[in-house]
Write a protein that holds these residues in place. Structure first.
Motif, mmCIF file in Angstrom:
data_model
loop_
_atom_site.group_PDB
_atom_site.id
_atom_site.type_symbol
_atom_site.label_atom_id
_atom_site.label_comp_id
_atom_site.label_asym_id
_atom_site.label_seq_id
_atom_site.Cartn_x
_atom_site.Cartn_y
_atom_site.Cartn_z
ATOM 1 N N MET A 123 0.707 -1.221 -0.201
ATOM 2 C CA MET A 123 -0.059 -0.059 0.096
ATOM 3 C C MET A 123 0.892 1.153 0.064
ATOM 4 N N ARG A 124 2.046 1.024 0.656
ATOM 5 C CA ARG A 124 2.799 2.206 0.834
ATOM 6 C C ARG A 124 3.468 2.678 -0.474
ATOM 7 N N LEU A 125 3.859 1.442 -1.267
ATOM 8 C CA LEU A 125 4.882 1.786 -2.483
ATOM 9 C C LEU A 125 4.002 2.116 -3.537
ATOM 10 N N MET A 126 2.818 1.463 -3.885
ATOM 11 C CA MET A 126 1.939 1.585 -4.927
ATOM 12 C C MET A 126 1.810 2.803 -5.481
ATOM 13 N N SER A 127 2.204 3.132 -6.814
ATOM 14 C CA SER A 127 2.145 4.435 -7.293
ATOM 15 C C SER A 127 0.837 4.552 -7.792
ATOM 16 N N ALA A 128 0.486 5.831 -8.319
ATOM 17 C CA ALA A 128 -0.782 6.105 -8.845
ATOM 18 C C ALA A 128 -1.050 5.640 -10.303
ATOM 19 N N ASP A 129 -0.167 5.091 -10.848
ATOM 20 C CA ASP A 129 -0.077 4.298 -12.153
ATOM 21 C C ASP A 129 -0.212 2.909 -12.363
ATOM 22 N N SER A 130 -0.250 2.360 -10.957
ATOM 23 C CA SER A 130 -0.424 0.780 -10.857
ATOM 24 C C SER A 130 -1.556 0.559 -11.374
ATOM 25 N N ARG A 165 5.436 0.800 -9.425
ATOM 26 C CA ARG A 165 4.087 0.626 -9.998
ATOM 27 C C ARG A 165 3.959 -1.025 -9.957
ATOM 28 N N LEU A 166 2.723 -1.106 -9.107
ATOM 29 C CA LEU A 166 2.379 -2.493 -8.873
ATOM 30 C C LEU A 166 1.652 -2.926 -10.256
#
Length: 172
Positions: A123-130, A165-166
């Motif tokens: 949740m912390r690492l996930m970027s908006a373009d995931s 990016r997830l």
């Protein structure tokens, strides 16, 4: 950043565990079902070419056993895992600090650990373009042997939040 500069971060929750005979959480082994889950996740990684250069694993029995099954699936390509006792009682921030210690020459890193930090780290690492579907699946339910796959364009030491990016979240 050029495509060849993109690194891969794989974050995995250990497979299904039983209760320890001695009652000590750190000693919990995988169940028979857990062995199958871990092997399935390892096969998925191998089939898709997600072969880590480095594995960092909690030193708890269930994570070590999960790592053995992943290594079995990776075969000769499996790196020797590093057991890091800090991952056992970590929170998302502590786990991220361990990721931040990764040498920049590592192109693909697998981290095997525990709830709730595996989900919290994602949740912390996930970027908006995931990938939206992967993000929703991971946020709603993170079952044993779940695996997050991130693309990372920053140096490992600079990862902090919303900067990976997830691209996939799989469960066995």
């Amino acid at each position: 950043m050029a495509r060849h500069d993109v690194k891969t971060l794989l974050v995995m929750r250990h497979a299904t565990a039983a209760w320890a005979a001695d009652g000590v959480d750190h000693h919990r082994p995988l169940t028979g079902h857990g062995h199958g889950e871990a092997a399935a996740t390892g096969r998925w990684m191998t089939e898709r070419g997600w072969i880590p250069d480095q594995i960092v694993c909690s030193d708890a029995l269930r994570t070590r056993q999960t790592c053995v099954w992943i290594g079995e699936a990776l075969g000769e390509k499996a790196p020797t895992p590093y057991l890091d006792p800090r991952l056992y009682g970590a929170d998302a921030t502590g786990a991220l600090s361990i990721v931040n210690e990764t040498e920049e020459s590592t192109r693909s890193l697998l981290v095997i650990g525990h709830m709730p930090w595996v989900q919290g780290l994602g949740m912390r690492l996930m970027s908006a373009d995931s990938d939206e579907d992967a993000a929703l699946d991971m946020a709603q339910d993170y079952p044993p042997a779940g695996l997050q796959v991130f693309e990372v364009e920053k140096p490992w030491a600079e990862l902090d939040g919303r900067d990976a990016r997830l691209v996939s979240f799989i469960t066995p």
